[in-house]
Design a protein around this motif. Structure first.
Motif, mmCIF file in Angstrom:
data_model
loop_
_atom_site.group_PDB
_atom_site.id
_atom_site.type_symbol
_atom_site.label_atom_id
_atom_site.label_comp_id
_atom_site.label_asym_id
_atom_site.label_seq_id
_atom_site.Cartn_x
_atom_site.Cartn_y
_atom_site.Cartn_z
ATOM 1 N N GLN A 74 45.798 39.474 36.171
ATOM 2 C CA GLN A 74 45.482 38.055 36.317
ATOM 3 C C GLN A 74 44.324 37.826 37.279
ATOM 4 O O GLN A 74 43.531 36.904 37.095
ATOM 5 C CB GLN A 74 46.719 37.281 36.788
ATOM 6 N N GLY A 75 44.207 38.657 38.315
ATOM 7 C CA GLY A 75 43.170 38.482 39.320
ATOM 8 C C GLY A 75 41.820 39.072 38.955
ATOM 9 O O GLY A 75 40.831 38.820 39.638
ATOM 10 N N THR B 63 40.085 46.699 33.297
ATOM 11 C CA THR B 63 39.762 45.523 34.095
ATOM 12 C C THR B 63 38.358 45.657 34.661
ATOM 13 O O THR B 63 37.827 46.756 34.809
ATOM 14 C CB THR B 63 40.746 45.336 35.265
ATOM 15 N N ALA B 64 37.767 44.500 34.984
ATOM 16 C CA ALA B 64 36.473 44.472 35.663
ATOM 17 C C ALA B 64 36.464 43.306 36.634
ATOM 18 O O ALA B 64 37.128 42.288 36.422
ATOM 19 C CB ALA B 64 35.329 44.332 34.664
ATOM 20 N N VAL B 65 35.695 43.496 37.690
ATOM 21 C CA VAL B 65 35.469 42.453 38.684
ATOM 22 C C VAL B 65 33.968 42.232 38.714
ATOM 23 O O VAL B 65 33.195 43.189 38.833
ATOM 24 C CB VAL B 65 35.981 42.889 40.075
ATOM 25 N N SER B 66 33.550 40.981 38.594
ATOM 26 C CA SER B 66 32.130 40.695 38.477
ATOM 27 C C SER B 66 31.742 39.452 39.259
ATOM 28 O O SER B 66 32.541 38.527 39.403
ATOM 29 C CB SER B 66 31.770 40.492 37.002
ATOM 30 N N ASP B 67 30.472 39.435 39.711
ATOM 31 C CA ASP B 67 29.928 38.216 40.312
ATOM 32 C C ASP B 67 29.399 37.279 39.231
ATOM 33 O O ASP B 67 29.017 36.152 39.517
ATOM 34 C CB ASP B 67 28.838 38.544 41.335
ATOM 35 N N GLY B 68 29.348 37.748 37.992
ATOM 36 C CA GLY B 68 28.891 36.924 36.882
ATOM 37 C C GLY B 68 27.387 36.740 36.816
ATOM 38 O O GLY B 68 26.882 36.043 35.946
ATOM 39 N N VAL B 69 26.654 37.356 37.736
ATOM 40 C CA VAL B 69 25.207 37.190 37.798
ATOM 41 C C VAL B 69 24.490 38.514 37.551
ATOM 42 O O VAL B 69 23.692 38.630 36.625
ATOM 43 C CB VAL B 69 24.776 36.613 39.170
ATOM 44 N N ALA C 15 53.053 43.725 40.443
ATOM 45 C CA ALA C 15 51.721 43.897 41.008
ATOM 46 C C ALA C 15 50.703 44.165 39.888
ATOM 47 O O ALA C 15 49.569 43.675 39.948
ATOM 48 C CB ALA C 15 51.712 45.042 42.015
ATOM 49 N N HIS C 16 51.116 44.909 38.874
ATOM 50 C CA HIS C 16 50.243 45.182 37.726
ATOM 51 C C HIS C 16 49.849 43.870 37.060
ATOM 52 O O HIS C 16 48.670 43.640 36.753
ATOM 53 C CB HIS C 16 50.983 46.098 36.754
#
Length: 121
Positions: free
Chosen positions: A23-24, A44-50, A17-18
């Motif tokens: 990867q996600g 890690t980061a999650v972004s909309d890129g905008v 899962a790690h």
């Protein structure tokens, strides 16, 4: 290479899962101890890129803590994301001073946690 993370979590993600969460993530920075052949830390980061990004995870193995690895991971991630309007982190009170070193400041936030799904399996 992903053993030993999520210390103190009641239901930590498995190594599989790690790997999937790394990867996600839209952005990731990984610190590798090449001599030992393992990952020493990651962010890690999650972004909309905008406009926005959220940093959900910063982990450094206990044996590598206090050596500046976490600071370097945050600096590199902020550098990757500095073109965005906002970079958000939710953290426990005891690590607020750590994030303040990077120009971040306290704000209000709301969270929802499904602890039964914490392992990611």
């Amino acid at each position: 290479m992903l053993e030993g993370f999520f210390v103190g979590w009641p239901n930590p993600p498995s190594e599989e899962a790690h790997l999937r969460l790394l990867q996600g993530s839209s952005h990731r920075v990984i610190a590798v101890d090449r001599e030992a052949g393992k990952v020493a830390g990651f962010i890690t980061a999650v972004s909309d890129g905008v406009l926005s990004a959220y940093i959900p995870l910063l982990e450094v193995l206990p044996g590598y803590q206090g050596k500046g690895i976490g600071q370097q991971l945050v600096r590199r991630m902020i550098s990757e994301l500095d073109h965005l309007y906002m970079i958000d982190v939710c953290c426990d009170d005891d690590v607020v001073p750590f994030y303040e070193r990077f120009g971040m400041y306290r704000t209000n936030g709301m969270i929802l946690r499904n602890y039964d799904r914490q392992s990611g399996n």
